[in-house]
Design a protein around this motif. Structure first.
Motif: not given
Length: 272
Positions: A60-67, A69-81
Motif C-alpha cells: 500500500q506504499a513505496t518501500r521508502e514511505k513504508f520504512v 512510517k516504521l521509523q516514526r513508530l520508533g523502529f530502527d530499520i532502513s530501506v536496504s533491510e
C-alpha cells in the motif's frame, strides 16, 4: 549433535527474518500502532551477532514511505533491510519485457514509474483496498481475457490481514477471482514464493537452515519459510487465530505470544 527443534535451533542460527505487519505493528489510522515490546525486540536483535532482515507483502506504499512510517513508530530499520514484492515485480517485468496493467493501491504506483505501461500485456494485482471496485476488477479481467497468453502477477496471496479496527480482505481473494474468470494461475511475487525468500537469504549470504522466519501468517510466513528449508515461528499477534495451532497442513516449529518473547528465547539459547 545440534538441536534441530525450537528453541534449541537458535544456537546455530546466523540470521533472522521478520514479517512486519502483525509482528512489529498493527496497521490502521495514521501510522498504525507498534505491538508491545516489538521496538525493543528489534533493538536486541540488532545488538546481537545475528543478521536481521524484514520481509513483507506490504503493497500500500513505496518501500521508502513504508520504512519512514516504521521509523516514526520508533523502529530502527532502513530501506536496504526490507524486502517487499513491488521492487521484485518490477525486476521480473523488465527482465521479461512486459508492460503491466496495474490494479494496486495509489500509494504504490511510484514503484512502477520506470516501467512501460502502454498497451499492457500482463496484469499486476496488489492489495488495492478501496481500489478493488467492480469496474477496476473488470478492467483487469478484460486485459487478461484479451491476451493470447495472459500473465497475472499477484503481489502476495494473503487471505486477510489485521488492522487496528479489525480484519481486512487481502489481495489473494481478488487474485483467485481473476484466476477463476480467466482460467489461469497467477505468478505470486512475495511470500510464500520460494524465489522471494531465497532473495532474502542471498542478501544475507546464508543457507536456509541458518535462518529463522518469525511471522503472524501461518501459511505464507511460516509455511513459506519451511518450504524453503528454514525454521518458522508464529506469533500470537496480528492475524493469528487459535485454529492455526491445529492447521491440517502447516505446523509452526514454535508458537510464541509475541516478537518480544521470540527474541528473548532466541537470545537466551545463544548464551549457553
Amino acid at each position: 549433535m545440534a538441536d534441530s527443534g525450537w528453541p534449541g535451533c537458535a544456537k546455530s542460527l546466523k540470521g533472522v527474518i521478520l514479517d512486519m505487519c502483525g509482528v512489529l505493528y498493527d496497521s490502521g489510522e495514521g501510522d498504525g500502532v507498534a505491538i508491545a515490546g516489538s521496538i525493543e525486540a528489534v533493538k536486541k536483535l540488532k545488538a546481537s551477532d545475528l543478521q536481521l532482515r524484514f520481509c513483507t507483502n506490504e503493497t500500500q506504499a513505496t518501500r521508502e514511505k513504508f520504512v519512514a512510517k516504521l521509523q516514526r513508530l520508533g523502529f530502527d530499520i532502513s530501506v536496504s533491510e526490507v524486502f517487499s514484492p513491488a521492487p521484485a515485480a518490477v525486476a521480473v517485468i523488465k527482465e521479461r519485457g512486459l508492460r503491466p496493467h496495474l490494479l494496486v493501491y495509489d500509494g504504490l504506483l511510484p514503484e512502477f514509474d520506470s516501467v512501460d505501461k502502454t498497451k499492457p500485456n500482463c496484469v499486476v494485482i496488489g492489495d488495492a483496498a478501496e481500489n478493488f471496485s467492480y469496474q477496476n476488477l473488470n478492467d483487469a479481467f478484460r486485459v487478461l481475457i484479451g491476451l493470447e497468453k495472459p500473465v497475472l502477477f499477484s503481489l502476495g496471496q494473503g487471505r486477510y490481514y489485521k488492522e487496528t479496527d479489525g480484519l481486512k480482505l487481502d489481495v489473494g481473494v481478488y487474485m483467485k477471482a481473476l484466476e477463476y474468470a480467466c482460467d489461469l494461475e497467477a505468478e505470486v511475487i512475495g511470500k510464500p514464493s520460494p524465489t522471494f525468500f531465497q532473495s532474502v537469504l542471498n542478501d544475507m549470504g546464508l543457507q536456509p537452515h541458518e535462518a529463522l522466519m518469525v511471522g503472524d501468517d501461518l501459511v505464507n510466513d511460516v509455511g513459506g519459510a519451511q518450504h524453503c528449508g528454514m525454521k518458522g515461528v508464529q506469533v500470537r499477534t496480528g492475524k493469528y487465530r487459535p485454529s492455526d495451532e491445529r492447521h491440517p497442513m502447516v505446523m509452526a516449529d514454535g508458537t510464541v505470544d509475541n516478537l518480544a518473547q521470540a527474541v528473548d528465547m532466541i537470545l537466551s539459547q545463544r548464551k549457553h
